[in-house]
Design a protein around this motif. Sequence first.
Motif, mmCIF file in Angstrom:
data_model
loop_
_atom_site.group_PDB
_atom_site.id
_atom_site.type_symbol
_atom_site.label_atom_id
_atom_site.label_comp_id
_atom_site.label_asym_id
_atom_site.label_seq_id
_atom_site.Cartn_x
_atom_site.Cartn_y
_atom_site.Cartn_z
ATOM 1 N N PHE A 179 1.181 9.822 -1.054
ATOM 2 C CA PHE A 179 1.826 9.132 -2.161
ATOM 3 C C PHE A 179 2.165 7.728 -1.702
ATOM 4 N N ILE A 180 1.921 6.751 -2.566
ATOM 5 C CA ILE A 180 2.370 5.387 -2.289
ATOM 6 C C ILE A 180 3.511 5.112 -3.246
ATOM 7 N N ILE A 181 4.639 4.734 -2.678
ATOM 8 C CA ILE A 181 5.841 4.456 -3.450
ATOM 9 C C ILE A 181 6.176 2.977 -3.274
ATOM 10 N N GLY A 182 6.364 2.289 -4.382
ATOM 11 C CA GLY A 182 6.649 0.861 -4.351
ATOM 12 C C GLY A 182 8.058 0.572 -3.856
ATOM 13 N N ARG A 183 8.292 -0.689 -3.580
ATOM 14 C CA ARG A 183 9.613 -1.120 -3.097
ATOM 15 C C ARG A 183 10.724 -0.808 -4.098
ATOM 16 N N ARG A 218 -1.213 8.348 -6.019
ATOM 17 C CA ARG A 218 -1.274 9.627 -5.307
ATOM 18 C C ARG A 218 -2.727 9.845 -4.909
ATOM 19 N N PHE A 219 -2.924 10.223 -3.667
ATOM 20 C CA PHE A 219 -4.261 10.471 -3.150
ATOM 21 C C PHE A 219 -4.367 11.921 -2.700
ATOM 22 N N ALA A 220 -5.486 12.540 -2.982
ATOM 23 C CA ALA A 220 -5.722 13.934 -2.606
ATOM 24 C C ALA A 220 -5.771 14.083 -1.086
ATOM 25 N N ALA A 221 -5.627 15.313 -0.638
ATOM 26 C CA ALA A 221 -5.611 15.605 0.793
ATOM 27 C C ALA A 221 -6.890 15.176 1.492
ATOM 28 N N ASP A 222 -8.002 15.186 0.778
ATOM 29 C CA ASP A 222 -9.270 14.827 1.417
ATOM 30 C C ASP A 222 -9.483 13.319 1.534
ATOM 31 N N ALA A 223 -8.571 12.525 0.996
ATOM 32 C CA ALA A 223 -8.676 11.063 1.157
ATOM 33 C C ALA A 223 -8.347 10.706 2.603
ATOM 34 N N ASP A 237 -9.654 2.025 -0.414
ATOM 35 C CA ASP A 237 -8.805 1.940 -1.609
ATOM 36 C C ASP A 237 -7.349 2.268 -1.295
ATOM 37 N N LEU A 238 -7.115 3.238 -0.432
ATOM 38 C CA LEU A 238 -5.755 3.599 -0.056
ATOM 39 C C LEU A 238 -5.096 2.468 0.737
ATOM 40 N N VAL A 239 -5.764 1.978 1.733
ATOM 41 C CA VAL A 239 -5.218 0.909 2.573
ATOM 42 C C VAL A 239 -5.029 -0.368 1.756
ATOM 43 N N GLY A 240 -5.971 -0.677 0.890
ATOM 44 C CA GLY A 240 -5.859 -1.869 0.054
ATOM 45 C C GLY A 240 -4.647 -1.822 -0.857
ATOM 46 N N LEU A 241 -4.437 -0.685 -1.477
ATOM 47 C CA LEU A 241 -3.283 -0.534 -2.359
ATOM 48 C C LEU A 241 -1.980 -0.573 -1.566
ATOM 49 N N LEU A 242 -1.976 0.048 -0.409
ATOM 50 C CA LEU A 242 -0.789 0.024 0.445
ATOM 51 C C LEU A 242 -0.449 -1.406 0.864
ATOM 52 N N ARG A 243 -1.449 -2.152 1.261
ATOM 53 C CA ARG A 243 -1.214 -3.561 1.650
ATOM 54 C C ARG A 243 -0.700 -4.376 0.470
ATOM 55 N N LYS A 244 -1.269 -4.139 -0.702
ATOM 56 C CA LYS A 244 -0.831 -4.854 -1.909
ATOM 57 C C LYS A 244 0.641 -4.572 -2.189
ATOM 58 N N GLU A 245 1.056 -3.315 -2.071
ATOM 59 C CA GLU A 245 2.452 -2.962 -2.299
ATOM 60 C C GLU A 245 3.369 -3.538 -1.235
ATOM 61 N N LEU A 246 2.921 -3.544 0.017
ATOM 62 C CA LEU A 246 3.743 -4.103 1.092
ATOM 63 C C LEU A 246 3.918 -5.607 0.959
#
Length: 64
Positions: A30-34, A41-46, A52-61
Motif C-alpha cells: 500500500f502507498i499512503i500519501g503524506r 495498492r499493489f498485489a503480492a506478486d508486484a 510503476d510502484l517505485v515511480g508512484l512512491l517517488r512521486k508521493e515522497l
Amino acid sequence: KNGAPLYQFLTSKDTNPKHAGDVKWNFEKFIIGRDGAIVARFAADAEPDAEDLVGLLRKELDKK
C-alpha cells in the motif's frame, strides 16, 4: 469486524474506495500519501522494485 485498526483502514471501502477489500496474500503493498490517504495498492506478486510502484512512491515522497 475485529481486525486490527490498520488492517481495517487499509481494506475499508470508507477509507479506501478505489482499492478496498481483504488482503489476499502477504506482501501486498500500500502507498499512503503524506496526508494519510491511500494512494495505491499493489498485489503480492508486484515486485518491490517494479517501475510503476517505485515511480508512484517517488512521486508521493516528492510532495510537500
